[in-house]
Design an enzyme around this catalytic site. Structure first.
Site, short mmCIF file in Angstrom:
data_model
loop_
_atom_site.label_atom_id
_atom_site.label_comp_id
_atom_site.label_asym_id
_atom_site.label_seq_id
_atom_site.Cartn_x
_atom_site.Cartn_y
_atom_site.Cartn_z
N SER A 31 27.32 45.66 128.79
CA SER A 31 28.09 44.88 129.77
C SER A 31 28.95 43.82 129.11
O SER A 31 29.70 43.11 129.78
CB SER A 31 27.14 44.21 130.77
OG SER A 31 26.26 43.31 130.11
N ASN A 53 16.98 37.46 133.02
CA ASN A 53 17.16 37.48 134.48
C ASN A 53 17.56 36.12 135.02
O ASN A 53 18.52 35.99 135.78
CB ASN A 53 15.87 37.96 135.15
CG ASN A 53 15.58 39.42 134.88
OD1 ASN A 53 16.34 40.09 134.17
ND2 ASN A 53 14.49 39.93 135.42
N THR A 111 54.03 40.01 170.10
CA THR A 111 52.73 40.65 170.31
C THR A 111 53.01 42.15 170.37
O THR A 111 54.04 42.58 170.92
CB THR A 111 52.05 40.20 171.62
OG1 THR A 111 52.83 40.60 172.75
CG2 THR A 111 51.89 38.68 171.64
N HIS A 112 52.12 42.95 169.81
CA HIS A 112 52.33 44.40 169.72
C HIS A 112 53.63 44.74 168.99
O HIS A 112 54.22 45.80 169.21
CB HIS A 112 52.34 45.05 171.11
CG HIS A 112 51.15 44.71 171.95
ND1 HIS A 112 49.95 45.36 171.86
CD2 HIS A 112 50.99 43.75 172.90
CE1 HIS A 112 49.09 44.84 172.72
NE2 HIS A 112 49.70 43.85 173.36
N SER A 125 66.27 49.11 143.21
CA SER A 125 65.94 50.54 143.20
C SER A 125 66.58 51.19 141.98
O SER A 125 67.70 50.84 141.58
CB SER A 125 66.48 51.21 144.47
OG SER A 125 66.47 52.62 144.35
N LYS A 131 69.68 48.12 147.15
CA LYS A 131 68.35 47.74 147.61
C LYS A 131 67.90 46.39 147.03
O LYS A 131 68.17 46.06 145.90
CB LYS A 131 67.31 48.80 147.21
CG LYS A 131 67.50 50.16 147.86
CD LYS A 131 67.21 50.11 149.35
CE LYS A 131 65.75 49.79 149.65
NZ LYS A 131 64.82 50.82 149.13
N ASN A 141 64.12 44.98 147.29
CA ASN A 141 62.79 45.30 147.81
C ASN A 141 61.83 44.12 147.70
O ASN A 141 61.77 43.46 146.67
CB ASN A 141 62.20 46.49 147.05
CG ASN A 141 63.07 47.73 147.17
OD1 ASN A 141 63.67 47.99 148.21
ND2 ASN A 141 63.15 48.50 146.09
N GLU A 160 54.70 43.13 148.88
CA GLU A 160 54.06 44.44 149.03
C GLU A 160 52.86 44.57 148.09
O GLU A 160 51.82 45.14 148.47
CB GLU A 160 55.07 45.55 148.75
CG GLU A 160 56.13 45.67 149.84
CD GLU A 160 57.18 46.72 149.53
OE1 GLU A 160 57.92 47.08 150.45
OE2 GLU A 160 57.25 47.18 148.37
N TYR A 198 14.58 42.36 140.08
CA TYR A 198 15.76 42.80 139.34
C TYR A 198 15.72 44.30 139.12
O TYR A 198 14.68 44.89 138.81
CB TYR A 198 15.85 42.09 137.98
CG TYR A 198 17.09 42.50 137.21
CD1 TYR A 198 18.33 41.94 137.51
CD2 TYR A 198 17.03 43.48 136.22
CE1 TYR A 198 19.47 42.33 136.84
CE2 TYR A 198 18.16 43.86 135.53
CZ TYR A 198 19.39 43.30 135.85
OH TYR A 198 20.52 43.69 135.18
N GLN A 235 23.55 45.01 137.20
CA GLN A 235 24.54 44.76 136.14
C GLN A 235 25.95 44.97 136.67
O GLN A 235 26.91 44.34 136.21
CB GLN A 235 24.28 45.68 134.95
CG GLN A 235 25.28 45.52 133.81
CD GLN A 235 24.88 46.32 132.59
OE1 GLN A 235 23.87 46.01 131.95
NE2 GLN A 235 25.64 47.35 132.27
N LYS A 287 28.94 42.17 138.51
CA LYS A 287 29.94 41.26 137.95
C LYS A 287 31.37 41.78 138.01
O LYS A 287 32.27 41.02 138.37
CB LYS A 287 29.56 40.90 136.50
CG LYS A 287 28.25 40.14 136.41
CD LYS A 287 27.75 40.04 135.00
CE LYS A 287 26.27 39.69 134.98
NZ LYS A 287 25.41 40.76 135.53
#
Length: 488
Positions: free
Chosen positions: A51, A137, A182-183, A310, A316, A318, A323, A350, A355, A358
């Protein structure tokens, strides 16, 4: 010695002293737990079991915990003051090497803890006593709680920067009125500032979530051992104070069940959940700016530094930054789901599955901080297109509800008033005439309560000014809320 060699082990000495490191006859290092094994782990076991490739970032916290452990062991008389000083000084050297990128991490030693301990033992013989009354531990549980406290502080600072940037943009757009939706259909007019301040409320709640995670992490598990503590005369209060696990009055905060202390992953889950919530809020904010910056809306212009072009279409621009923020929010949700799924079927205490706790929280921290900082840097370059916003909000249908209120003030029941205005909207669509331009002779046929003054309901400035109660988008309320957030 012959017996040890026949099992494949060689213990080696350096500078005339015995070392705690163990290597195989073929030269491969073995972890410190290898005493009862006749051979080292297979190559695939090393690969699946290591790890250190991701937990090496815990090094500063592991060293902090080990220095406190050494101080406590000296405090109770298990090691001498000279041994304590040598251990702490050796750990300082290792931390300096790590920060300089000069420390060599060995996957054969599995994790950050064993890598540091083995390196320390090569230089400081007393380090062989450091792990007294401690297990990996409770060691890793302590490291992670220290890390969570630090991570929460960093995320809180990044959240504060996003809030400050949003408040600044809200301040600049108090006079800019846009349709609220709304919607994804035009609903009622609101200042752009009021819309932006809605996200400030969300991010303020996120700061509360992060603060709760920090408080939950502020409990010291060191001294729990592997599962059942220790018979040695350790002082848990002392080490908790050394590591800053204290309440507002300086009283040490200790875990109260050794089994829970080493197997609990609630803080991991709560941290990932808080990050997921931040991500969701950033994603919704990003979606609004993506829509607003489109040609179809045109409410805002985004800074060139946070947009792309683009490879094919030269016209373009963007909204890639937003995004990507929207996309990374899904990653944060996935990290939370991974932790929930991993923990749900584990017995106490444990299990090695843990492990894998993380990588998702480290990733959640990294990505959450990245997208918060990106948004905070992008927002100052956003500008409103006042003309496009004014054109959109000129739609009289946005004030249809204000006509309902006009009728309610004339003692019509709300449901009846709603129906009457619905009929007016239908007439507007039938005649293809804006709602506020309907001829009064046609309007008056729909209901006798509609007087010639009904068109006064379409005064946008008055409509907003009338919304002057707490939480509403009236100009005074918006200005007051901006002032509030500047003083928080």
């Amino acid at each position: 010695m012959m017996r040890i060699l026949s099992l494949g082990w060689i213990r080696f000495a350096k500078a005339g002293r015995s070392e705690n490191s163990i290597i195989m006859a073929d030269g491969k290092k073995q972890a410190t737990w290898g005493g009862r094994f006749s051979e080292g782990p297979a190559e695939l076991m090393l690969r699946i079991g290591e790890s250190v490739s991701f937990d090496q970032r815990l090094a500063p916290f592991d060293i902090q915990g080990s220095q406190a452990q050494a101080a406590m062991l000296a405090h109770v008389g298990i090691i001498t003051l000279e041994e304590r000083d040598a251990i702490q000084a050796g750990l300082d050297v290792i931390l300096t090497q790590i920060k300089a990128g000069e420390f060599t991490w060995d996957p054969a030693l599995e994790d950050v803890h064993m890598n540091i301990e083995q390196a320390l033992t090569l230089e400081v013989p007393a380090a062989a006593k450091l792990h007294t009354a401690r297990s990996r531990n409770d060691q890793v549980a302590t490291d992670m709680r220290l890390w969570f406290k630090s991570a929460c502080d960093e995320l809180d600072l990044s959240l504060a920067k996003v809030i400050a940037a949003l408040v600044d943009l809200a301040d600049q757009t108090q006079e800019v009125i846009i349709p609220g939706y709304t919607h994804l259909q035009r609903a009622q007019p609101v200042p752009m500032a009021h819309h932006l301040l809605a996200y400030v409320e969300m991010f303020a709640r996120d700061r509360t979530l992060i603060a709760a995670v920090k408080e939950q992490a502020n409990v010291c598990p060191l001294g729990s051992g592997a599962i059942a503590g220790t018979t040695l005369p350790i002082d848990r209060d002392f080490v908790a104070k050394e590591l800053g696990f204290v309440d507002d009055e300086g009283k040490p905060q200790l875990t109260q069940n050794s089994m829970d202390a080493v197997s609990d992953r609630d803080t991991f889950i709560q941290f990932a959940s808080a990050c997921a919530a931040v991500g969701i809020h950033l994603s919704r904010l990003s979606e609004d700016f993506i829509l607003w910056s489109s040609v179809e809306f045109g409410f805002v212009k985004l800074p060139d530094a946070f947009t792309t072009g683009s490879s094919l279409m030269p016209q373009k621009k963007n909204p890639d930054a937003f995004e990507l923020v929207r996309g990374k929010s899904a990653r944060l949700t996935g990290n939370l789901q991974m932790l929930l799924t991993m923990v749900k079927g584990l017995p106490l205490t444990y299990n090695r599955d843990l492990q894998e706790d993380k990588p998702p929280v480290f990733d959640s921290f990294d990505q959450t901080k990245l997208i918060l900082d990106c948004v905070a840097a992008c927002l100052p370059g956003v500008s409103a297109d006042v003309k496009r916003c004014a054109f959109a909000v000129a739609d009289p249908a946005l004030l249809a509800t204000d006509v309902v209120d006009y009728l309610v003030k004339k003692a019509l029941p709300f449901r009846e008033a709603h129906h009457v205005v619905g009929a007016l909207v239908a007439l507007s669509e039938q005649l293809d005439i804006p709602l506020n331009k309907l001829p009064f002779e046609e309007v008056s046929k729909i209901h006798e309560a509609l007087g010639e003054d009904w068109v006064q309901a379409f005064d946008l400035e008055k409509a907003l000014a009338a919304r002057d109660k707490p939480g509403m988008p009236g100009p005074d309320q918006v200005a007051a809320r901006i002032a509030h957030w500047r003083n928080v």
